[in-house]
Enzyme design. Structure first.
Site, PDB file in Angstrom:
ATOM      1  N   GLY A 255     -38.898  -2.915 -13.072  1.00 44.73           N
ATOM      2  CA  GLY A 255     -38.028  -4.051 -12.794  1.00 44.73           C
ATOM      3  C   GLY A 255     -36.954  -3.793 -11.763  1.00 44.73           C
ATOM      4  N   GLY A 257     -37.176  -3.097  -8.546  1.00 42.42           N
ATOM      5  CA  GLY A 257     -37.402  -3.791  -7.277  1.00 42.42           C
ATOM      6  C   GLY A 257     -37.015  -5.255  -7.343  1.00 42.42           C
ATOM      7  N   ASP A 258     -37.332  -5.912  -8.446  1.00 45.07           N
ATOM      8  CA  ASP A 258     -36.976  -7.324  -8.600  1.00 45.07           C
ATOM      9  C   ASP A 258     -35.477  -7.494  -8.768  1.00 45.07           C
ATOM     10  OD1 ASP A 258     -39.726  -8.130  -8.538  1.00 45.07           O
ATOM     11  OD2 ASP A 258     -39.908  -7.452 -10.608  1.00 45.07           O
TER      12      ASP A 258
END
Length: 315
Positions: A255, A257-258
């Site tokens: 998560g 990167g998001d």
């Protein structure tokens, strides 16, 4: 009017809380995950009006996801509840202390059945920003058509298009993914990619800065290369900026990167320059990896300076 509209897949998650292979009686937690939903939550926590569009089963898992997103301030009023297909499922366990194993059960299920007909045209046209990823495009021809339809609706209305390549080799091979991801990247205003993803899209093996410039040549106005624990680099045709990631104790890398994307896009909407966008992005990524779960550790705006404190206890 929503500041951010995003569309994609969200799945229920069963996450083992013990290290090693899951076995009968292993402790576990239930949550949900989805790249686009994570970005929506991240930007909502940073004070932006967000909307998530997708398909969920008319089941308990779908209820959990919509209730949680709504509780996080994300508009889910345009999500479709599918009475014929159940919500997808993800199983996660930490095989070793530093290796996470993820299994997906999504084929033929609700999230992967997103179609162009599910998109609320006026909601997209009235947004400031639409964010999409290559994950949804990989789920099948119908889902890929929905992503492309979203891009076209936004472009026609002058809405800024953000695209995260998010290549998943388990979903499709590189030779099939490359033309689709390259086309979507060429239609976006802001493109996010890891180093290997940028190499896939551009067909070039090079430095992060050169890869960013190649992405700009495809038509993007901003190209952002995510470099994991090394931070990120961004280029806009005039300047190139780079920011290191804050040093934190990594608990869960999934998560990050998001979370970075949510921070970057938040700063973009706030009118920050490249440096400010990268700074907020890497901070959000650092918060995400410090907590178990895809989205649970995402910061609120008032917390963004928390990592600057010399004392590790806030009093």
């Amino acid at each position: 009017m929503h500041e951010l509209v995003t569309l994609g897949e969200a799945m229920a998650v069963v996450r083992s809380t013990a290290v090693g292979l899951p076995r009968p009686g292993s402790p576990a937690e239930i949550s949900f995950a989805g790249a686009e939903a994570t970005v929506a939550v991240g930007m909502s926590r940073l004070g932006h009006r967000t909307c998530w569009i997708g398909r969920l089963g008319d089941d308990d898992a779908g209820d959990m996801i919509t209730a949680t997103l709504r509780g996080e301030g994300v508009d889910v009023g345009y999500a479709v509840r599918d009475a014929e297909r159940p919500t997808g499922l993800m199983l996660r366990h930490r095989r070793t202390a530093d290796r996470v194993s993820v299994a997906y059960y999504r084929q033929g299920l609700a999230g992967a059945s997103l179609s162009p007909a599910d998109l609320p045209v006026e909601v997209i046209r009235s947004a400031r920003l639409i964010h999409l990823t290559g994950i949804t495009a990989a789920l099948g021809d119908q889902a890929a058509a929905a992503v492309e339809r979203g891009v076209l609706l936004a472009r026609e209305a002058g809405v800024t298009v953000s695209f995260d390549v998010n290549y998943r080799s388990l979903l499709w091979p590189a030779d099939r993914a490359r033309p689709v991801l390259s086309r979507l990247a060429s239609m976006a205003d802001i493109v996010f990619a890891g180093r290997r993803e940028a190499e896939l899209v551009t067909g070039t093996s090079a430095t992060a800065e050169h890869l960013a410039r190649r992405l700009l040549e495809t038509g993007a106005r901003q190209a952002v290369i995510k470099l994991g624990s090394d931070g990120a680099l961004a280029a806009d045709g005039r300047t190139v900026e780079r920011r290191a990631a804050p040093r934190v104790t990594e608990i869960d890398p999934v998560g990050a990167g998001d979370a970075f994307v949510a921070g970057y896009l938040s700063a973009f909407l706030d009118g920050e320059g490249l440096g400010g966008r990268l700074e907020r992005g890497v901070r959000c990524g650092a918060f995400a990896v410090s907590v178990t779960g895809d989205w649970e550790g995402l910061p609120r705006r008032r917390e963004l300076t928390l990592l600057d404190a010399d004392d590790n206890v806030t009093r």
